[in-house]
Design a protein around this motif. Sequence first.
Motif, PDB file in Angstrom:
ATOM      1  N   THR A   1      36.116  17.656 -22.876  1.00  0.00           N
ATOM      2  CA  THR A   1      35.634  18.318 -21.550  1.00  0.00           C
ATOM      3  C   THR A   1      36.021  19.845 -21.290  1.00  0.00           C
ATOM      4  OG1 THR A   1      37.286  16.867 -20.402  1.00  0.00           O
ATOM      5  CG2 THR A   1      35.099  16.123 -20.423  1.00  0.00           C
ATOM      6  N   ASP A   2      37.448  19.972 -21.843  1.00  0.00           N
ATOM      7  CA  ASP A   2      38.091  21.253 -21.896  1.00  0.00           C
ATOM      8  C   ASP A   2      37.282  22.416 -22.386  1.00  0.00           C
ATOM      9  OD1 ASP A   2      40.173  20.090 -20.137  1.00  0.00           O
ATOM     10  OD2 ASP A   2      41.515  19.889 -22.116  1.00  0.00           O
ATOM     11  N   ARG A   3      36.494  22.113 -23.612  1.00  0.00           N
ATOM     12  CA  ARG A   3      35.911  22.787 -24.299  1.00  0.00           C
ATOM     13  C   ARG A   3      34.359  22.970 -23.736  1.00  0.00           C
ATOM     14  NH1 ARG A   3      38.381  20.067 -28.031  1.00  0.00           N
ATOM     15  NH2 ARG A   3      36.537  19.144 -28.688  1.00  0.00           N
ATOM     16  N   HIS A   4      33.919  21.662 -23.267  1.00  0.00           N
ATOM     17  CA  HIS A   4      32.471  21.716 -22.485  1.00  0.00           C
ATOM     18  C   HIS A   4      32.676  21.142 -21.140  1.00  0.00           C
ATOM     19  CE1 HIS A   4      30.786  22.298 -26.592  1.00  0.00           C
ATOM     20  NE2 HIS A   4      31.737  21.367 -27.104  1.00  0.00           N
ATOM     21  N   PRO A   5      33.240  22.060 -20.170  1.00  0.00           N
ATOM     22  CA  PRO A   5      33.738  21.601 -18.588  1.00  0.00           C
ATOM     23  C   PRO A   5      32.070  20.971 -17.989  1.00  0.00           C
ATOM     24  CG  PRO A   5      33.944  23.888 -19.150  1.00  0.00           C
ATOM     25  CD  PRO A   5      33.413  23.576 -20.471  1.00  0.00           C
ATOM     26  N   ASP A   6      31.094  21.178 -18.597  1.00  0.00           N
ATOM     27  CA  ASP A   6      29.832  20.519 -18.002  1.00  0.00           C
ATOM     28  C   ASP A   6      29.452  19.222 -18.656  1.00  0.00           C
ATOM     29  OD1 ASP A   6      29.201  21.912 -20.294  1.00  0.00           O
ATOM     30  OD2 ASP A   6      27.321  22.594 -19.514  1.00  0.00           O
ATOM     31  N   ALA A   7      30.361  18.721 -19.696  1.00  0.00           N
ATOM     32  CA  ALA A   7      29.998  17.604 -20.249  1.00  0.00           C
ATOM     33  C   ALA A   7      29.819  16.427 -19.335  1.00  0.00           C
ATOM     34  CB  ALA A   7      30.779  17.146 -21.416  1.00  0.00           C
ATOM     35  N   GLU A   8      28.688  15.529 -19.768  1.00  0.00           N
ATOM     36  CA  GLU A   8      28.528  14.081 -19.128  1.00  0.00           C
ATOM     37  C   GLU A   8      29.490  12.905 -19.935  1.00  0.00           C
ATOM     38  OE1 GLU A   8      26.900  13.251 -16.594  1.00  0.00           O
ATOM     39  OE2 GLU A   8      25.439  14.569 -16.032  1.00  0.00           O
ATOM     40  N   VAL A   9      30.469  12.373 -19.402  1.00  0.00           N
ATOM     41  CA  VAL A   9      31.271  11.451 -19.842  1.00  0.00           C
ATOM     42  C   VAL A   9      30.895  10.036 -19.590  1.00  0.00           C
ATOM     43  CG1 VAL A   9      33.728  10.715 -20.268  1.00  0.00           C
ATOM     44  CG2 VAL A   9      33.369  13.110 -20.139  1.00  0.00           C
ATOM     45  N   VAL A  10      30.805   9.257 -20.552  1.00  0.00           N
ATOM     46  CA  VAL A  10      30.250   7.804 -20.090  1.00  0.00           C
ATOM     47  C   VAL A  10      31.408   6.960 -21.027  1.00  0.00           C
ATOM     48  CG1 VAL A  10      28.547   5.871 -20.395  1.00  0.00           C
ATOM     49  CG2 VAL A  10      27.768   8.398 -20.111  1.00  0.00           C
ATOM     50  N   ARG A  11      31.903   5.792 -20.262  1.00  0.00           N
ATOM     51  CA  ARG A  11      32.827   5.099 -20.968  1.00  0.00           C
ATOM     52  C   ARG A  11      32.200   3.817 -21.199  1.00  0.00           C
ATOM     53  NH1 ARG A  11      38.202   6.717 -19.384  1.00  0.00           N
ATOM     54  NH2 ARG A  11      39.092   4.554 -19.400  1.00  0.00           N
ATOM     55  N   LEU A  12      32.534   3.215 -22.578  1.00  0.00           N
ATOM     56  CA  LEU A  12      31.867   1.912 -22.752  1.00  0.00           C
ATOM     57  C   LEU A  12      32.909   0.909 -23.016  1.00  0.00           C
ATOM     58  CD1 LEU A  12      29.209   2.782 -25.598  1.00  0.00           C
ATOM     59  CD2 LEU A  12      28.738   2.510 -23.082  1.00  0.00           C
ATOM     60  N   GLU A  13      33.112   0.083 -21.961  1.00  0.00           N
ATOM     61  CA  GLU A  13      34.304  -0.821 -22.086  1.00  0.00           C
ATOM     62  C   GLU A  13      33.932  -2.518 -22.159  1.00  0.00           C
ATOM     63  OE1 GLU A  13      37.878   1.467 -19.939  1.00  0.00           O
ATOM     64  OE2 GLU A  13      36.091   1.132 -18.461  1.00  0.00           O
ATOM     65  N   ARG A  14      32.685  -2.695 -22.154  1.00  0.00           N
ATOM     66  CA  ARG A  14      32.363  -3.858 -22.113  1.00  0.00           C
ATOM     67  C   ARG A  14      32.017  -4.429 -23.705  1.00  0.00           C
ATOM     68  NH1 ARG A  14      30.183  -8.021 -19.022  1.00  0.00           N
ATOM     69  NH2 ARG A  14      28.514  -9.134 -19.705  1.00  0.00           N
ATOM     70  N   ASN A  15      33.123  -5.467 -23.970  1.00  0.00           N
ATOM     71  CA  ASN A  15      33.350  -5.658 -25.391  1.00  0.00           C
ATOM     72  C   ASN A  15      32.370  -6.992 -25.893  1.00  0.00           C
ATOM     73  OD1 ASN A  15      34.474  -7.539 -27.579  1.00  0.00           O
ATOM     74  ND2 ASN A  15      35.483  -5.782 -28.181  1.00  0.00           N
ATOM     75  N   TYR A  16      31.379  -6.892 -26.829  1.00  0.00           N
ATOM     76  CA  TYR A  16      30.792  -7.941 -27.282  1.00  0.00           C
ATOM     77  C   TYR A  16      30.991  -8.685 -28.402  1.00  0.00           C
ATOM     78  CZ  TYR A  16      27.336  -6.121 -23.844  1.00  0.00           C
ATOM     79  OH  TYR A  16      26.530  -5.664 -22.625  1.00  0.00           O
ATOM     80  N   ARG A  17      32.334  -8.520 -28.775  1.00  0.00           N
ATOM     81  CA  ARG A  17      32.776  -8.748 -29.990  1.00  0.00           C
ATOM     82  C   ARG A  17      33.615 -10.105 -29.801  1.00  0.00           C
ATOM     83  NH1 ARG A  17      35.436  -4.621 -33.240  1.00  0.00           N
ATOM     84  NH2 ARG A  17      33.407  -4.229 -33.694  1.00  0.00           N
ATOM     85  N   SER A  18      34.798  -9.914 -28.980  1.00  0.00           N
ATOM     86  CA  SER A  18      35.954 -10.346 -28.784  1.00  0.00           C
ATOM     87  C   SER A  18      36.003 -11.472 -27.762  1.00  0.00           C
ATOM     88  CB  SER A  18      37.312  -9.830 -29.126  1.00  0.00           C
ATOM     89  OG  SER A  18      37.210  -8.771 -30.075  1.00  0.00           O
ATOM     90  N   ASP A  19      36.988 -12.598 -27.719  1.00  0.00           N
ATOM     91  CA  ASP A  19      37.174 -13.513 -26.326  1.00  0.00           C
ATOM     92  C   ASP A  19      38.083 -12.896 -25.698  1.00  0.00           C
ATOM     93  OD1 ASP A  19      35.213 -15.208 -27.195  1.00  0.00           O
ATOM     94  OD2 ASP A  19      36.549 -16.872 -27.854  1.00  0.00           O
TER      95      ASP A  19
END
Length: 577
Positions: A267-285
């Motif tokens: 985001t420093d190099r691309h200040p207009d970037a959209e950032v999405v966080r994927l934190e829902r894990n479908y693998r592990s208990d």
Amino acid sequence: MTGDALASLDEQQRIAASLLRGPVCVLAGAGTGKTRVITHRIAHGVDTGAYSPGRVMAVTFTSKAAGEMRGRLRALGVDGVAARTFHATALAQLNFFWPQVANDTAPSIIDKKVRVLGQAADGLRLHLDAATLRDVASRIEWRKVAMRTIDQDAAAHPTGLGSLDAGALADLMRAYEKVKDARRQLDFEDVLLACAGMLESEPRVAAAVHEQYRHLTVDEFQDVSPVQHRLLELWLGDRHDICVVGDPSQTIYSFAGADPRYLLDFTDRHPDAEVVRLERNYRSDPGILTVANALMRGRPGALTLTSAHGGEPVPPVATAYPDDTAEANGVAAAVSAQIDAGISPDDIAVLYRANAQSAPLLAALASRGIAASVLGGKRFFDLPEVRQAVMALRGASVAPVETSFLATVRDILRGLGLADEPPPAGGALRDGWEARAAVLRLAEEAPEGTTLRAFTDQLMARGRDQHEPALRTVTLATLHAAKGLEWPHVHLVGLSEGLLPISYATGFEQIDEERRLAYVGVTRAGRTLSLSWSEQVGSSTQGSARPRQRSRFVQEIGTGNLRAGGARATRAARPRS
């Protein structure tokens, strides 16, 4: 394309896949479906008319990952996307444009640096052993991916390398380049450098690439090296339509030039970037993710994973053993108990830091009649037993068949040595039997109406895409080799100081990379995870024992997040989602 490419995604995945214009940065934690997001995003772009498949470039780091991406896109009805590795993409552009620029064919690619280095050393009257030549080859690779000149490398390493002082090492590097130039050859890293140089110096080539590829997607962006990042900038030009996907907590290839700062500073190099966080894990208990989150707490860019499985966290098992032999035997006993409880062997993996740790584990498993495969050997479709089977099946496909498709496959494989009962575990005969059995399972899983010719076409396509079937064996793998893979049941062994972290990791950055390796190992597990270590090196019975300390990473995880070993629980296998 049929159906809605976004319909099967969760909310965050859908947001990421809906952002069709860049710059986009997807921070995707382990097991959160990053490849799913990448492919569904491309399919959604094609489905809505925003993308033309031939204008999409998707780059990743391994041929297997690129093959998986192409396979998923085909399943979504999308053909024609250039989904390749960095090197394959650069090489294709070199081969296409070099004749136009130089009026000559592109240089050939050398397959072994050590051989050419040996010839360069002979020219300088240097007598170097194979180990030194391999170390020099590694230094050359590092220099090139870091985009350093020979003089810059010499200044950064004034002590030289082994028996070579800095001056002699620089002379050998120059001689190596002269040998290659005289033969019109490039090495693996030169491919990236030459492609970047061509794009920088030839505006018409850059313009043609920019016209061809309008949409750029980069997988595993945390593993990008300086030369790869420079190439990405040249592919992108002054446009902004780039989507990068990665996880800074899984940067484990710093020795190969990987730099997570390109992801962390996107985001420093691309200040207009959209950032999405994927934190829902479908693998592990949940209990496994509690351990993973504890390991990375407070680290730059770390994601906090939550389990889609729900339920109360069940802490993984942690066991201390007297020595390495006891640890191998204890892990083998736990694996045996899991198999006795109905868990398939191919749902179980034993992971470790260094290749040398595999030998006692293989012996302990074989002593219990448990077949195991070491990851990182020959590719499945390159195994002689598999090549022989594919050739025999291909030959039979052009002849009249009097029996059913499945009966024909079974008869051919039996003729090649597939007995009803497997040979004893722990040898080449068992390895060959497992490979042929895997081919038969593919035939048994083929759709109704499949012909022998169609089946062999499928086998050959799987070979090209490195879409390998699972062997019904326990997997043994280093943590580096295990990245990108998953198993319901994982045993992470050797959590001792000197093994994980490895003995030569001394500085802060090196220890941090070892921590990320441990994190990768933990997050390979779906249902159950066991951690173990030995309390001494050598054997007390032979008088060669030395104390060994438990890994600092076990302390960081915290004993409250672990169960003490002893009686090991083996929960029933749950179907994969």
